[in-house]
Design a protein around this motif. Sequence first.
Motif, short mmCIF file in Angstrom:
data_model
loop_
_atom_site.label_atom_id
_atom_site.label_comp_id
_atom_site.label_asym_id
_atom_site.label_seq_id
_atom_site.Cartn_x
_atom_site.Cartn_y
_atom_site.Cartn_z
N ALA A 43 14.42 35.95 -26.66
CA ALA A 43 13.59 35.21 -27.46
C ALA A 43 14.66 35.58 -28.90
O ALA A 43 15.23 36.49 -28.90
CB ALA A 43 12.25 36.53 -27.84
N ARG A 44 14.60 34.18 -29.23
CA ARG A 44 15.61 34.29 -30.51
C ARG A 44 15.33 34.25 -31.80
O ARG A 44 16.12 33.95 -32.56
CB ARG A 44 15.90 32.45 -30.31
CG ARG A 44 16.83 31.95 -28.90
CD ARG A 44 16.81 30.66 -28.77
NE ARG A 44 15.50 30.22 -28.94
CZ ARG A 44 14.76 28.77 -28.22
NH1 ARG A 44 15.87 28.11 -28.26
NH2 ARG A 44 13.71 28.76 -27.97
N MET A 64 11.43 32.79 -42.91
CA MET A 64 10.50 34.07 -41.61
C MET A 64 10.82 33.44 -40.28
O MET A 64 11.86 32.68 -40.64
CB MET A 64 8.91 32.68 -41.99
CG MET A 64 7.89 33.64 -41.61
SD MET A 64 6.32 33.11 -41.69
CE MET A 64 6.12 31.88 -43.14
N ASP A 65 10.35 34.71 -39.82
CA ASP A 65 11.40 34.33 -38.29
C ASP A 65 12.43 35.00 -37.83
O ASP A 65 12.58 35.18 -37.20
CB ASP A 65 10.99 33.14 -37.61
CG ASP A 65 9.25 32.45 -38.04
OD1 ASP A 65 8.72 33.18 -38.11
OD2 ASP A 65 9.03 30.91 -38.12
N GLU A 66 13.27 35.26 -38.73
CA GLU A 66 14.70 35.72 -38.22
C GLU A 66 14.11 36.95 -38.53
O GLU A 66 13.17 38.17 -38.98
CB GLU A 66 15.71 35.74 -39.65
CG GLU A 66 15.76 34.69 -39.74
CD GLU A 66 15.62 33.68 -40.93
OE1 GLU A 66 15.01 35.15 -42.30
OE2 GLU A 66 14.78 32.51 -40.89
N ILE A 67 14.70 37.39 -36.77
CA ILE A 67 14.71 39.34 -37.03
C ILE A 67 15.35 40.11 -37.17
O ILE A 67 16.33 39.86 -38.16
CB ILE A 67 15.44 39.63 -35.57
CG1 ILE A 67 14.29 38.49 -34.48
CG2 ILE A 67 15.45 41.03 -35.11
CD1 ILE A 67 14.70 38.38 -32.94
N THR A 101 15.56 39.96 -27.56
CA THR A 101 16.67 39.92 -28.20
C THR A 101 17.66 39.91 -28.39
O THR A 101 18.92 40.33 -29.15
CB THR A 101 15.66 40.15 -29.83
OG1 THR A 101 16.50 41.81 -30.32
CG2 THR A 101 14.18 39.70 -29.77
N LYS A 102 18.22 40.82 -27.53
CA LYS A 102 19.85 41.47 -27.62
C LYS A 102 20.16 40.35 -26.24
O LYS A 102 21.66 40.22 -26.35
CB LYS A 102 19.67 42.59 -26.99
CG LYS A 102 18.91 43.57 -27.99
CD LYS A 102 19.74 43.95 -28.89
CE LYS A 102 18.97 44.84 -30.07
NZ LYS A 102 19.14 44.83 -31.26
N ARG A 103 19.40 39.55 -25.64
CA ARG A 103 20.43 38.85 -24.82
C ARG A 103 20.43 37.10 -25.85
O ARG A 103 19.58 36.67 -26.32
CB ARG A 103 19.28 38.43 -23.92
CG ARG A 103 19.26 39.69 -22.85
CD ARG A 103 18.05 40.04 -21.79
NE ARG A 103 17.44 41.05 -20.58
CZ ARG A 103 16.70 40.97 -20.90
NH1 ARG A 103 15.71 40.56 -21.47
NH2 ARG A 103 16.30 42.01 -20.31
N ASP A 104 21.68 36.83 -25.33
CA ASP A 104 21.89 35.30 -25.96
C ASP A 104 21.48 34.09 -25.04
O ASP A 104 21.56 33.49 -25.07
CB ASP A 104 23.07 34.66 -26.24
CG ASP A 104 23.78 35.95 -26.58
OD1 ASP A 104 24.02 36.85 -27.21
OD2 ASP A 104 24.33 35.94 -25.34
N ASP A 105 21.11 34.20 -23.83
CA ASP A 105 21.11 33.44 -22.88
C ASP A 105 20.38 34.19 -21.98
O ASP A 105 19.82 35.11 -21.53
CB ASP A 105 22.00 33.27 -21.83
CG ASP A 105 22.23 32.31 -20.79
OD1 ASP A 105 21.10 31.74 -21.23
OD2 ASP A 105 23.42 31.82 -19.94
N GLY A 106 19.35 33.63 -21.45
CA GLY A 106 18.08 34.37 -20.42
C GLY A 106 16.78 32.66 -19.92
O GLY A 106 17.05 31.72 -20.17
N VAL A 107 15.84 33.45 -19.36
CA VAL A 107 14.75 32.84 -19.56
C VAL A 107 13.48 33.26 -20.61
O VAL A 107 13.05 34.39 -21.68
CB VAL A 107 13.92 33.17 -18.63
CG1 VAL A 107 13.08 32.65 -18.24
CG2 VAL A 107 14.37 33.10 -16.72
N PRO A 108 12.75 31.50 -21.83
CA PRO A 108 12.44 31.55 -22.42
C PRO A 108 10.64 32.40 -22.48
O PRO A 108 10.40 32.33 -21.29
CB PRO A 108 12.59 30.41 -22.99
CG PRO A 108 12.89 29.71 -22.21
CD PRO A 108 13.19 30.44 -21.36
N ARG A 168 5.37 36.16 -28.52
CA ARG A 168 5.36 36.33 -27.13
C ARG A 168 6.05 36.40 -26.21
O ARG A 168 5.18 36.20 -25.16
CB ARG A 168 5.94 34.03 -27.23
CG ARG A 168 5.15 33.07 -27.68
CD ARG A 168 3.68 32.89 -28.19
NE ARG A 168 3.22 32.43 -29.12
CZ ARG A 168 1.98 32.02 -30.55
NH1 ARG A 168 1.52 33.80 -30.06
NH2 ARG A 168 1.60 32.11 -31.15
N SER A 169 7.45 36.85 -26.61
CA SER A 169 7.81 37.30 -25.17
C SER A 169 6.59 38.64 -24.59
O SER A 169 6.34 39.48 -23.83
CB SER A 169 8.95 37.60 -25.41
OG SER A 169 8.82 38.41 -26.19
#
Lengths: 578, 77
Positions: free
Chosen positions: A483-484, A1-4, A431-438, A491-492
């Motif tokens: 968002a991971r 569960m939770d995988e995109i 989801t396309k970014r691997d870095d940033g603000v959650p 949430r985002s």
Amino acid sequence: MDEIREGSTEVSCDVLVIGGGTAGPMAAYRAKRRNPNMRVILLEKANVKRSGAIAMGMDGLNNAVIPGYATPEQYTKEITIANDGICDQAPVYKYASRCFEMIQELDRFGIKFQKTENGDFDVKKVHHLGSYVLPMPNGDTVKKALYRQLRREKVLISNRYMATRLLTGRNGQVAGAIAVNTRDAEFLVIRAKTVILCAGAAGRLGLPQSGYLWGTYENAANSGDGYAMAYHAGAGLANLECYQINPLIKDYNGPACAYVAGPFGGYTTNNDGNRFIECDYWSGQMIQEFYNELQSGKGPVFLKLDHLHSDTIGEIEAVLHNVERPSRGRFHQNRGTDYRERMIEMHISEIGFCSGHSASGVFVDEFARTTVTGLYAAGDMASVPHNYMLGAFTNGAVAGEHAAGFAEEIDLPDYDIGEVEREKTRVLAPTKRDDGVPPNQIEYKTRRLVNDYLQPPKVTAKMNLGRMRLAEVRDDLENRMVARDAHELMRSLEAASIIDCADMAATASLFRTESRWGFYHHRVDFPEKNNDEWFCHSILRKQDGRMTVEKRPVADYIVPIEESERSAYDRQRIRKSA
Amino acid sequence: MPIAHMPTTVPVVVDEAKCIADKGCTVCVDVCPLDVLRISDLTGKAYMKYDECWYCMPCETDCPTGAVTVNIPYLLR
Ligand SMILES: Cc1cc2nc3c(=O)[nH]c(=O)nc-3n(C[C@H](O)[C@H](O)[C@H](O)COP(=O)(O)OP(=O)(O)OC[C@H]3O[C@@H](n4cnc5c(N)ncnc54)[C@H](O)[C@@H]3O)c2cc1C
Ligand code: SF4
Ligand code: SF4
């Protein structure tokens, strides 16, 4: 569960209901009852079995208009006065005329309402003028009873789908919605002839004083998505500056609740143990007095029960610790608060949008129609003031019936595939970014800014600054949020709704250059009520991509209000008697 | 910028001895309005994965074995 996962499915229906809390199930049920051949989809971000404000049931009806106790005219008058005159009476009057029939329907569903020994409804007086509060002895079963009816009528239920945007057809009418699964991020494109928005209050707008993002008055799943969706679809939103602010148990942030305890003899006091308000019914004017008392040095404010007989308190506990917000009992236990011995510390909540308790909602008429063709709204997010749970049910029914009737007359509208593609890109961007603000940090900052700059007392310069700060957070949200997994993605998306609501709160508040509705719209630079210029609704909408606000006249009253009656709710403070 | 983890004590606890998730139960996960409970791949039992709780109690009320306890989140306790 939770995988995109990145799938997408398209379905179609006659009536799409978004939000399966209180108004939504009733809307879907009544649409099906009207025409059993219709395809009715009920879309819910959580699970219809336990979602919305009534997830754990309710202790009573706050606004029941029962023949023999009150008339629709009296109720319409009371709500008009409580709402400082800014009230289109037609939907209120319709609610008041139809809500008794809804009580009877709920009774048939197995929900019981308190009766006296003579078999009459045991209606209590809590409002300033009339009697409208009716306890529900098995109020914990509301959700189960509704769910049974939905199954029986074969309403198609889609749980764990969060609607993100409405689809618009060629002539600007509604054509369906886009939703994303909250556990795997798969898209669902739902084409629909009519859409009923029942996504509840904007409950995650201000930050609770505890600092806990989820410690809200409203069910924390209600992040204002309905307001944001209506806005982006071009619908008008009414009187958003008339915030919801409630008197709640401090820190716990749930009702205490004076509506339950009041009829047993409980009341609100200051630190001296003295009453300072005439009436515990929640209104902006009452909250203003509450705020004044907190500021005056006579605070904190308490709910006083310790003078009552132990058995009476037992009865109150049996309600407060079992339905609605049953963890109240645990909260008190942790702090060693026994109602018999100690008063309960109260506070005023953070701000939100909610017509269920105030008047900030998507503009609707007496058929629950918004200003967008085919789009309806009911419950806490629709503009019928003070309509509470019975209003959500009754207006949900009105919306369901009318939407089903309209759907019979029209073909499925076409939609623009480009709109769907743009929305998919927007949704998936984090989801396309691997870095940033959650998203939790984006949300925390937005809501902290709402407290710092937008909550009353409202100051023009602060609200303008708040808008600048919020624009900076929006830039982060749009370009740097990450968002991971599918849960963080939900949430985002909620964070995006919240910042939309924050912008709307600021814009609507700045528009109305007067004070009205007591504390809800207390503007320090414009401290007086100004009926000459502001006896009107404010209607906020998106026009050519920009947020605009305009005045809309209050519809002519159906139930006249005498000049001498208009200020009844302004007289909340107990006058000192010699 | 890397993302750090911030520890929190979660409000909802599951008594693993009572939880029958390994027999296929997912009731608490299904009913939670905030969708914050999950079944652990490691233990096969339910647990609170996200500290985003409205302390509303459907998880505890609907659990068939009484395995769930909802506490008040620490920040507002
Ligand atoms: C703590 C509390 C106590 C109350 N006490 C009383 C009382 O004693 N008496 C009374 O009459 N009234 C009471 N009320 C008010 C009453 O409960 C509400 O006015 C009413 O239930 C609102 O119904 P609704 O359908 O508008 O919203 P809700 O019942 O909150 O339903 C909204 C639904 O929309 C879903 N949703 C949100 N966003 C999305 C999305 N993007 N996609 C899909 N679904 C979405 C949510 O998960 C939720 O299920 C109380 C409210 C609260 C919060
Ligand atoms: S409901 Fe109870 S038994 Fe079922 S998974 Fe949750 S904790 Fe385990
Ligand atoms: S108390 Fe409510 S929000 Fe918290 S885990 Fe249980 S069901 Fe979910």
